[in-house]
Write a protein that holds these residues in place. Structure first.
Motif, PDB file in Angstrom:
ATOM      1  N   MET A 135       0.803  -1.224   0.000  1.00  0.00           N
ATOM      2  CA  MET A 135       0.000   0.000   0.000  1.00  0.00           C
ATOM      3  C   MET A 135       0.839   1.278   0.000  1.00  0.00           C
ATOM      4  SD  MET A 135      -3.178  -0.504  -0.386  1.00  0.00           S
ATOM      5  CE  MET A 135      -3.794   1.108   0.129  1.00  0.00           C
ATOM      6  N   GLU A 136       2.117   1.188   0.304  1.00  0.00           N
ATOM      7  CA  GLU A 136       2.967   2.391   0.279  1.00  0.00           C
ATOM      8  C   GLU A 136       3.041   3.013  -1.116  1.00  0.00           C
ATOM      9  OE1 GLU A 136       5.683  -1.142  -0.405  1.00  0.00           O
ATOM     10  OE2 GLU A 136       4.070  -0.696   1.011  1.00  0.00           O
ATOM     11  N   LEU A 137       2.679   2.258  -2.151  1.00  0.00           N
ATOM     12  CA  LEU A 137       2.681   2.780  -3.520  1.00  0.00           C
ATOM     13  C   LEU A 137       1.351   3.430  -3.910  1.00  0.00           C
ATOM     14  CD1 LEU A 137       4.358  -0.149  -5.526  1.00  0.00           C
ATOM     15  CD2 LEU A 137       5.450   1.849  -4.488  1.00  0.00           C
ATOM     16  N   VAL A 138       0.324   3.248  -3.063  1.00  0.00           N
ATOM     17  CA  VAL A 138      -1.045   3.610  -3.435  1.00  0.00           C
ATOM     18  C   VAL A 138      -1.462   4.954  -2.856  1.00  0.00           C
ATOM     19  CG1 VAL A 138      -3.457   2.893  -3.258  1.00  0.00           C
ATOM     20  CG2 VAL A 138      -1.677   1.186  -3.631  1.00  0.00           C
ATOM     21  N   LYS A 139      -2.010   5.789  -3.734  1.00  0.00           N
ATOM     22  CA  LYS A 139      -2.598   7.062  -3.301  1.00  0.00           C
ATOM     23  C   LYS A 139      -4.041   6.829  -2.862  1.00  0.00           C
ATOM     24  CE  LYS A 139      -3.201  11.828  -4.735  1.00  0.00           C
ATOM     25  NZ  LYS A 139      -2.849  12.829  -5.733  1.00  0.00           N
ATOM     26  N   ASP A 140      -4.833   6.165  -3.711  1.00  0.00           N
ATOM     27  CA  ASP A 140      -6.194   5.805  -3.325  1.00  0.00           C
ATOM     28  C   ASP A 140      -6.733   4.694  -4.219  1.00  0.00           C
ATOM     29  OD1 ASP A 140      -7.391   6.998  -5.692  1.00  0.00           O
ATOM     30  OD2 ASP A 140      -7.290   8.934  -4.704  1.00  0.00           O
ATOM     31  N   ILE A 141      -7.816   4.098  -3.728  1.00  0.00           N
ATOM     32  CA  ILE A 141      -8.486   3.009  -4.439  1.00  0.00           C
ATOM     33  C   ILE A 141      -9.960   3.365  -4.540  1.00  0.00           C
ATOM     34  CG2 ILE A 141      -9.097   0.561  -4.425  1.00  0.00           C
ATOM     35  CD1 ILE A 141      -6.701   0.060  -2.610  1.00  0.00           C
ATOM     36  N   LYS A 142     -10.507   3.247  -5.736  1.00  0.00           N
ATOM     37  CA  LYS A 142     -11.941   3.442  -5.935  1.00  0.00           C
ATOM     38  C   LYS A 142     -12.509   2.119  -6.446  1.00  0.00           C
ATOM     39  CE  LYS A 142     -12.026   8.414  -6.963  1.00  0.00           C
ATOM     40  NZ  LYS A 142     -11.005   8.722  -6.042  1.00  0.00           N
ATOM     41  N   VAL A 143     -13.463   1.581  -5.703  1.00  0.00           N
ATOM     42  CA  VAL A 143     -14.046   0.273  -6.013  1.00  0.00           C
ATOM     43  C   VAL A 143     -15.527   0.430  -6.317  1.00  0.00           C
ATOM     44  CG1 VAL A 143     -14.499  -2.043  -5.125  1.00  0.00           C
ATOM     45  CG2 VAL A 143     -12.383  -0.875  -4.480  1.00  0.00           C
ATOM     46  N   SER A 144     -15.993  -0.270  -7.350  1.00  0.00           N
ATOM     47  CA  SER A 144     -17.424  -0.309  -7.687  1.00  0.00           C
ATOM     48  C   SER A 144     -18.025  -1.559  -7.055  1.00  0.00           C
ATOM     49  CB  SER A 144     -17.622  -0.359  -9.200  1.00  0.00           C
ATOM     50  OG  SER A 144     -17.088   0.791  -9.802  1.00  0.00           O
ATOM     51  N   LEU A 145     -18.849  -1.372  -6.030  1.00  0.00           N
ATOM     52  CA  LEU A 145     -19.470  -2.493  -5.336  1.00  0.00           C
ATOM     53  C   LEU A 145     -20.694  -2.978  -6.099  1.00  0.00           C
ATOM     54  CD1 LEU A 145     -19.266  -1.148  -1.668  1.00  0.00           C
ATOM     55  CD2 LEU A 145     -17.633  -2.620  -2.866  1.00  0.00           C
ATOM     56  N   GLY A 146     -21.069  -4.232  -5.863  1.00  0.00           N
ATOM     57  CA  GLY A 146     -22.250  -4.802  -6.500  1.00  0.00           C
ATOM     58  C   GLY A 146     -21.890  -5.892  -7.493  1.00  0.00           C
ATOM     59  N   ASP A 147     -22.893  -6.369  -8.221  1.00  0.00           N
ATOM     60  CA  ASP A 147     -22.687  -7.461  -9.174  1.00  0.00           C
ATOM     61  C   ASP A 147     -21.752  -7.049 -10.300  1.00  0.00           C
ATOM     62  OD1 ASP A 147     -24.283  -9.244  -7.795  1.00  0.00           O
ATOM     63  OD2 ASP A 147     -26.081  -8.778  -8.947  1.00  0.00           O
ATOM     64  N   ALA A 148     -20.894  -7.988 -10.688  1.00  0.00           N
ATOM     65  CA  ALA A 148     -19.945  -7.739 -11.776  1.00  0.00           C
ATOM     66  C   ALA A 148     -19.789  -8.996 -12.614  1.00  0.00           C
ATOM     67  CB  ALA A 148     -18.583  -7.328 -11.217  1.00  0.00           C
ATOM     68  N   GLU A 149     -19.604  -8.789 -13.883  1.00  0.00           N
ATOM     69  CA  GLU A 149     -19.272  -9.876 -14.800  1.00  0.00           C
ATOM     70  C   GLU A 149     -17.746  -9.993 -14.857  1.00  0.00           C
ATOM     71  OE1 GLU A 149     -21.395 -11.900 -16.514  1.00  0.00           O
ATOM     72  OE2 GLU A 149     -23.065 -10.890 -15.499  1.00  0.00           O
ATOM     73  N   ARG A 150     -17.264 -11.195 -15.145  1.00  0.00           N
ATOM     74  CA  ARG A 150     -15.826 -11.368 -15.305  1.00  0.00           C
ATOM     75  C   ARG A 150     -15.323 -10.413 -16.381  1.00  0.00           C
ATOM     76  NH1 ARG A 150     -13.881 -15.934 -18.532  1.00  0.00           N
ATOM     77  NH2 ARG A 150     -15.629 -17.060 -17.629  1.00  0.00           N
ATOM     78  N   GLY A 151     -14.245  -9.681 -16.076  1.00  0.00           N
ATOM     79  CA  GLY A 151     -13.651  -8.754 -17.025  1.00  0.00           C
ATOM     80  C   GLY A 151     -14.130  -7.323 -16.899  1.00  0.00           C
ATOM     81  N   ASP A 152     -15.211  -7.088 -16.123  1.00  0.00           N
ATOM     82  CA  ASP A 152     -15.668  -5.709 -15.902  1.00  0.00           C
ATOM     83  C   ASP A 152     -14.603  -4.933 -15.136  1.00  0.00           C
ATOM     84  OD1 ASP A 152     -18.131  -6.341 -17.017  1.00  0.00           O
ATOM     85  OD2 ASP A 152     -19.248  -6.243 -15.127  1.00  0.00           O
ATOM     86  N   ASN A 153     -14.458  -3.652 -15.431  1.00  0.00           N
ATOM     87  CA  ASN A 153     -13.584  -2.800 -14.610  1.00  0.00           C
ATOM     88  C   ASN A 153     -14.297  -2.558 -13.292  1.00  0.00           C
ATOM     89  OD1 ASN A 153     -11.546  -2.510 -16.525  1.00  0.00           O
ATOM     90  ND2 ASN A 153     -12.531  -0.755 -17.479  1.00  0.00           N
ATOM     91  N   ILE A 154     -13.670  -2.976 -12.182  1.00  0.00           N
ATOM     92  CA  ILE A 154     -14.326  -2.827 -10.880  1.00  0.00           C
ATOM     93  C   ILE A 154     -13.549  -1.961  -9.903  1.00  0.00           C
ATOM     94  CG2 ILE A 154     -15.700  -4.931 -11.036  1.00  0.00           C
ATOM     95  CD1 ILE A 154     -13.571  -6.275  -9.227  1.00  0.00           C
ATOM     96  N   ALA A 155     -12.290  -1.660 -10.226  1.00  0.00           N
ATOM     97  CA  ALA A 155     -11.509  -0.813  -9.311  1.00  0.00           C
ATOM     98  C   ALA A 155     -10.471  -0.020 -10.101  1.00  0.00           C
ATOM     99  CB  ALA A 155     -10.820  -1.651  -8.242  1.00  0.00           C
ATOM    100  N   VAL A 156     -10.180   1.169  -9.591  1.00  0.00           N
ATOM    101  CA  VAL A 156      -9.100   1.986 -10.122  1.00  0.00           C
ATOM    102  C   VAL A 156      -8.188   2.307  -8.953  1.00  0.00           C
ATOM    103  CG1 VAL A 156      -8.454   4.161 -11.213  1.00  0.00           C
ATOM    104  CG2 VAL A 156     -10.523   2.958 -11.956  1.00  0.00           C
ATOM    105  N   ILE A 157      -6.913   1.997  -9.110  1.00  0.00           N
ATOM    106  CA  ILE A 157      -5.937   2.269  -8.075  1.00  0.00           C
ATOM    107  C   ILE A 157      -5.014   3.360  -8.591  1.00  0.00           C
ATOM    108  CG2 ILE A 157      -4.068   1.299  -6.685  1.00  0.00           C
ATOM    109  CD1 ILE A 157      -5.467  -1.462  -7.225  1.00  0.00           C
ATOM    110  N   ARG A 158      -5.001   4.477  -7.884  1.00  0.00           N
ATOM    111  CA  ARG A 158      -4.095   5.575  -8.267  1.00  0.00           C
ATOM    112  C   ARG A 158      -2.817   5.437  -7.451  1.00  0.00           C
ATOM    113  NH1 ARG A 158      -6.060  11.401  -8.392  1.00  0.00           N
ATOM    114  NH2 ARG A 158      -6.500  10.949  -6.227  1.00  0.00           N
ATOM    115  N   LEU A 159      -1.705   5.511  -8.147  1.00  0.00           N
ATOM    116  CA  LEU A 159      -0.402   5.372  -7.512  1.00  0.00           C
ATOM    117  C   LEU A 159       0.135   6.732  -7.102  1.00  0.00           C
ATOM    118  CD1 LEU A 159       1.149   2.754  -9.940  1.00  0.00           C
ATOM    119  CD2 LEU A 159      -0.147   2.356  -7.842  1.00  0.00           C
ATOM    120  N   LYS A 160       0.989   6.746  -6.094  1.00  0.00           N
ATOM    121  CA  LYS A 160       1.604   7.991  -5.615  1.00  0.00           C
ATOM    122  C   LYS A 160       2.610   8.491  -6.617  1.00  0.00           C
ATOM    123  CE  LYS A 160       1.059   6.968  -0.755  1.00  0.00           C
ATOM    124  NZ  LYS A 160       1.685   6.612   0.496  1.00  0.00           N
TER     125      LYS A 160
END
Length: 160
Positions: A135-160
């Protein structure tokens, strides 16, 4: 002009590793994960019986029992995928791995298949924590909760 104000934050998109319901890490029935002791991320309640890579990267670890795998992304993030809770006690029964350490994987490549019914009978939970362990490399994480199909974009991790 000299780049003093230029932002150089990379983002890593994380795809759903299988069809399932994306849930908050705090709901995982294991304090090591829910308290974010090993890192931050999310979890998925599986609706299918195989895990696919959520990112492009290199397999750095496959646990001998087949219940967990570590992947290092091209950006340097270390991602732990842990299938079920207390599944290490199953000693590999019900898990089949398709990769080994050193393998280069692309998002969508099959990693591990598992027997959901056996996990329900023998382990605490089928939920799959997906954890960023450095986590020392991570600025923040945005996650989309709920049902997802395989391959859907579900999170974006912004690096420092």
């Amino acid at each position: 002009m000299f780049g003093f104000f230029k932002r150089n934050t990379a983002e890593v998109e994380v795809k759903s590793l299988l069809k399932g319901k994306v849930v908050d890490l705090k709901s995982v029935p294991d304090e090591v994960f829910s308290s974010k002791m090993v890192g931050d991320g999310f979890a998925i309640e599986p609706y299918e019986d195989a895990v696919y890579s959520p990112v492009d990267g290199v397999v750095v670890q496959v646990f001998p029992t087949g219940h967990a795998i570590g992947i290092k992304t091209n950006e340097g993030l270390e991602i732990l995928i842990h299938i079920g809770i207390d599944t290490v006690e199953m000693k590999g029964r019900g898990f089949t791995t398709y990769v080994k350490p050193g393998d280069v994987v692309k998002a969508g490549d099959r990693l591990i298949s598992f027997d959901t019914e056996l996990i329900r009978k023998e382990a605490k939970s089928t939920v799959i924590p997906v954890i960023i362990t450095n986590m020392e490399l991570v600025k923040d994480i945005k996650v989309s909760l709920g049902d997802a199909e395989r391959g859907d974009n579900i999170a974006v991790i912004r690096l420092k």
